[in-house]
Write an enzyme that holds these catalytic residues in place. Structure first.
Site, PDB file in Angstrom:
ATOM      1  N   LYS A 142       6.112 -22.053  18.384  1.00  0.00           N
ATOM      2  CA  LYS A 142       7.104 -22.995  17.862  1.00  0.00           C
ATOM      3  C   LYS A 142       6.458 -24.366  17.719  1.00  0.00           C
ATOM      4  O   LYS A 142       5.518 -24.632  18.476  1.00  0.00           O
ATOM      5  CB  LYS A 142       8.337 -23.080  18.761  1.00  0.00           C
ATOM      6  CG  LYS A 142       8.113 -23.163  20.258  1.00  0.00           C
ATOM      7  CD  LYS A 142       7.282 -24.225  20.896  1.00  0.00           C
ATOM      8  CE  LYS A 142       7.637 -25.666  20.731  1.00  0.00           C
ATOM      9  NZ  LYS A 142       6.700 -26.567  21.471  1.00  0.00           N
ATOM     10  N   TYR A 227      13.873 -27.237  21.855  1.00  0.00           N
ATOM     11  CA  TYR A 227      14.498 -26.411  22.900  1.00  0.00           C
ATOM     12  C   TYR A 227      15.970 -26.777  23.089  1.00  0.00           C
ATOM     13  O   TYR A 227      16.799 -25.904  23.370  1.00  0.00           O
ATOM     14  CB  TYR A 227      13.749 -26.568  24.228  1.00  0.00           C
ATOM     15  CG  TYR A 227      12.408 -25.889  24.233  1.00  0.00           C
ATOM     16  CD1 TYR A 227      12.301 -24.512  24.353  1.00  0.00           C
ATOM     17  CD2 TYR A 227      11.241 -26.623  24.102  1.00  0.00           C
ATOM     18  CE1 TYR A 227      11.072 -23.880  24.350  1.00  0.00           C
ATOM     19  CE2 TYR A 227       9.994 -26.007  24.102  1.00  0.00           C
ATOM     20  CZ  TYR A 227       9.921 -24.635  24.223  1.00  0.00           C
ATOM     21  OH  TYR A 227       8.714 -24.018  24.215  1.00  0.00           O
TER      22      TYR A 227
HETATM   23  P1  NAD Z   1      -3.827 -27.739  22.587  1.00  0.00           P
HETATM   24  O1  NAD Z   1      -4.159 -29.058  22.018  1.00  0.00           O
HETATM   25  O2  NAD Z   1      -4.067 -27.532  24.047  1.00  0.00           O
HETATM   26  O3  NAD Z   1      -4.625 -26.585  21.810  1.00  0.00           O
HETATM   27  C1  NAD Z   1      -4.735 -26.576  20.412  1.00  0.00           C
HETATM   28  C2  NAD Z   1      -5.879 -25.687  19.993  1.00  0.00           C
HETATM   29  O4  NAD Z   1      -6.027 -25.804  18.582  1.00  0.00           O
HETATM   30  C3  NAD Z   1      -7.222 -26.072  20.618  1.00  0.00           C
HETATM   31  O5  NAD Z   1      -7.911 -24.903  20.973  1.00  0.00           O
HETATM   32  C4  NAD Z   1      -7.945 -26.789  19.504  1.00  0.00           C
HETATM   33  O6  NAD Z   1      -9.369 -26.680  19.580  1.00  0.00           O
HETATM   34  C5  NAD Z   1      -7.413 -26.048  18.279  1.00  0.00           C
HETATM   35  N1  NAD Z   1      -7.523 -26.808  17.034  1.00  0.00           N
HETATM   36  C6  NAD Z   1      -7.962 -26.328  15.864  1.00  0.00           C
HETATM   37  N2  NAD Z   1      -7.957 -27.265  14.924  1.00  0.00           N
HETATM   38  C7  NAD Z   1      -7.507 -28.390  15.507  1.00  0.00           C
HETATM   39  C8  NAD Z   1      -7.298 -29.705  15.044  1.00  0.00           C
HETATM   40  N3  NAD Z   1      -7.525 -30.058  13.779  1.00  0.00           N
HETATM   41  N4  NAD Z   1      -6.838 -30.622  15.924  1.00  0.00           N
HETATM   42  C9  NAD Z   1      -6.562 -30.291  17.204  1.00  0.00           C
HETATM   43  N5  NAD Z   1      -6.746 -29.041  17.698  1.00  0.00           N
HETATM   44  C10 NAD Z   1      -7.229 -28.104  16.853  1.00  0.00           C
HETATM   45  O7  NAD Z   1      -2.323 -27.430  22.205  1.00  0.00           O
HETATM   46  P2  NAD Z   1      -1.325 -26.427  22.918  1.00  0.00           P
HETATM   47  O8  NAD Z   1      -0.535 -27.180  23.921  1.00  0.00           O
HETATM   48  O9  NAD Z   1      -2.023 -25.211  23.343  1.00  0.00           O
HETATM   49  O10 NAD Z   1      -0.303 -26.121  21.692  1.00  0.00           O
HETATM   50  C11 NAD Z   1      -0.623 -25.194  20.666  1.00  0.00           C
HETATM   51  C12 NAD Z   1       0.677 -24.678  20.030  1.00  0.00           C
HETATM   52  O11 NAD Z   1       1.436 -24.040  21.029  1.00  0.00           O
HETATM   53  C13 NAD Z   1       1.566 -25.753  19.447  1.00  0.00           C
HETATM   54  O12 NAD Z   1       2.180 -25.290  18.269  1.00  0.00           O
HETATM   55  C14 NAD Z   1       2.626 -25.986  20.501  1.00  0.00           C
HETATM   56  O13 NAD Z   1       3.876 -26.405  19.960  1.00  0.00           O
HETATM   57  C15 NAD Z   1       2.736 -24.612  21.100  1.00  0.00           C
HETATM   58  N6  NAD Z   1       3.143 -24.660  22.515  1.00  0.00           N
HETATM   59  C16 NAD Z   1       4.177 -23.880  22.909  1.00  0.00           C
HETATM   60  C17 NAD Z   1       4.581 -23.867  24.217  1.00  0.00           C
HETATM   61  C18 NAD Z   1       5.689 -22.955  24.652  1.00  0.00           C
HETATM   62  O14 NAD Z   1       6.221 -23.125  25.746  1.00  0.00           O
HETATM   63  N7  NAD Z   1       6.049 -21.966  23.849  1.00  0.00           N
HETATM   64  C19 NAD Z   1       3.951 -24.686  25.156  1.00  0.00           C
HETATM   65  C20 NAD Z   1       2.881 -25.464  24.739  1.00  0.00           C
HETATM   66  C21 NAD Z   1       2.476 -25.437  23.408  1.00  0.00           C
END
Ligand code: NAD
Length: 372
Positions: A142, A227
């Protein structure tokens, strides 16, 4: 709105998710299902995780050690060293590591059944569509995407490929959130009158993509306020006909062109109203449901662990603390394996993205936005 229109609005919420009646005559997606029976490793559904960021490393990979039907099958990353390290830690062969450039070759990998897109929001559409074109089922975090048009393209790509598209709405598998909906439908404390929902977090890193509108598509609302929106829509059991929102920023250095806080309200065909706050200024999460013989709710309402319920009649509101990510991935794996529709399809993600789009339009114009 006419009764007929109300009916079709309610049906829109209940269809697309295989709304078969479950226990207590609830739609299936509102019933808590027991974990599936463990499948032998060779018959598990293989998930490729795209993006090895915080969610992948801290939640999804550990969850895939607890799943009974889903298993980790591949990793997709722009960082070869990180991917090799994480693959080695999880017993994955190097042939199951992809870069963003080699990603489309996943089509030839029979170990991968599902591609789970865990990238910054503005990249969800591209990788979901490429995954569907590679013939894989798609699970996408999401918010589904940053515009309704992108969501529609994702749905079209999955439909054309004959593959399922699910959205990572983990709370659809979380017992307290499901109980909130059951209590409302069963009218245990009377007819629903009013809902209030608050969802907030504080982005820790001022340089992270969440604060960059191009990558995030919006501010607190797309990330955490979604949420509150989900809770309200599912407690109401119908779709809003009108929304109103006001955005505020207290820290202009951190929040240059995105909402820090969005206060919003929604009106439903039945006359039920919801008052909500989405914020990047505080760690808050609460849902209050007011019915005509009492009230009930959750606080915290959306965290990975430690959700708590309350009800004004003093009856117990206690459920097991589960691994929400293992539950959502196992459920999708069972859907893929058994050819059953997921309770969190792309259409559900699209509904939220459409409403968020309307909320941002309302905040920009200062006017209510009607939804049809
Ligand atoms: P994060 O920043 O920790 O990870 C993002 C990943 O994308 C990294 O591995 C990064 O290297 C990669 N990436 C590739 N291209 C990129 C760019 N141009 N800029 C930045 N990163 C890039 O983020 P996250 O917290 O893991 O979130 C990722 C997704 O998961 C988002 O869509 C977020 O909304 C979702 N999320 C959902 C929940 C949930 O409870 N369902 C919780 C956290 C995150």
């Amino acid at each position: 709105m006419s009764d007929r229109a109300q009916g079709s609005s309610r049906r829109a919420l209940l269809t697309g998710i295989g709304a078969a009646a479950g226990a207590l005559a609830l739609p299936r997606r509102h019933a808590f299902s027991a974990p599936p029976v463990a499948a032998p490793p060779a018959r598990r559904i293989g998930f490729a995780l795209v993006g090895i960021g915080k969610l992948t490393q801290k939640q999804l990979i550990p969850a895939l050690r607890a799943t009974k039907v889903a298993r980790l099958a591949a990793l997709v990353s722009g960082h070869a060293d990180k991917a090799k390290r994480v693959a080695a830690e999880n017993g994955l062969a190097e042939r199951n590591i992809y870069s963003y450039e080699t990603f489309d070759r996943i089509a030839d990998n029979p170990d991968v059944d599902v591609v789970y897109v865990v990238l910054p929001n503005s990249m969800h559409a591209e990788y979901s569509i490429r995954a569907a074109r590679a013939g894989k089922h798609v699970y996408c975090e999401k918010p589904m995407a940053v515009t309704p048009a992108e969501c529609e393209q994702m749905i079209a790509a999955a439909t054309k490929a004959g593959r399922q598209l699910g959205i990572g709405y983990r709370l659809h598998f979380e017992p307290y959130n499901l109980e909130l909906i059951r209590l409302t439908r069963a009218r245990e404390l009377g007819a629903l009158k009013f809902i209030a929902a608050t969802a907030g977090t504080i982005p820790a890193d001022p340089k992270e993509w969440r604060l960059d509108k191009k990558l995030a598509g919006g501010g607190s609302m797309v990330d955490i306020g979604i949420y509150a929106l989900q809770a309200v829509r599912h407690v109401a059991g119908e779709e809003p006909i009108s929304v109103s929102a006001r955005a505020t920023v207290t820290d202009r250095t951190k929040f240059k062109d995105i909402d820090e806080t969005l206060a919003f309200s929604m009106t439903f065909p039945s006359g039920v109203v919801a008052s909500c706050v989405s914020t990047y200024a505080a760690h808050v999460s609460r849902v209050d449901v007011a019915a005509d013989r009492g009230k009930f709710g959750l606080e915290p309402a959306l965290y990975y662990h430690g959700i708590k319920g309350f009800r004004s009649d003093g009856k117990p509101f206690v459920f097991p603390d589960i691994d929400q990510f293992a539950a959502e991935m196992d459920d999708f794996a069972v859907c893929v394996r058994d050819g059953k529709p997921t309770r969190v399809p792309g259409e559900e993600g699209l509904r939220d993205v459409r409403i968020i789009d309307a909320l941002y339009r309302s905040a920009a114009t200062g006017r209510d936005v009607k939804l049809t």
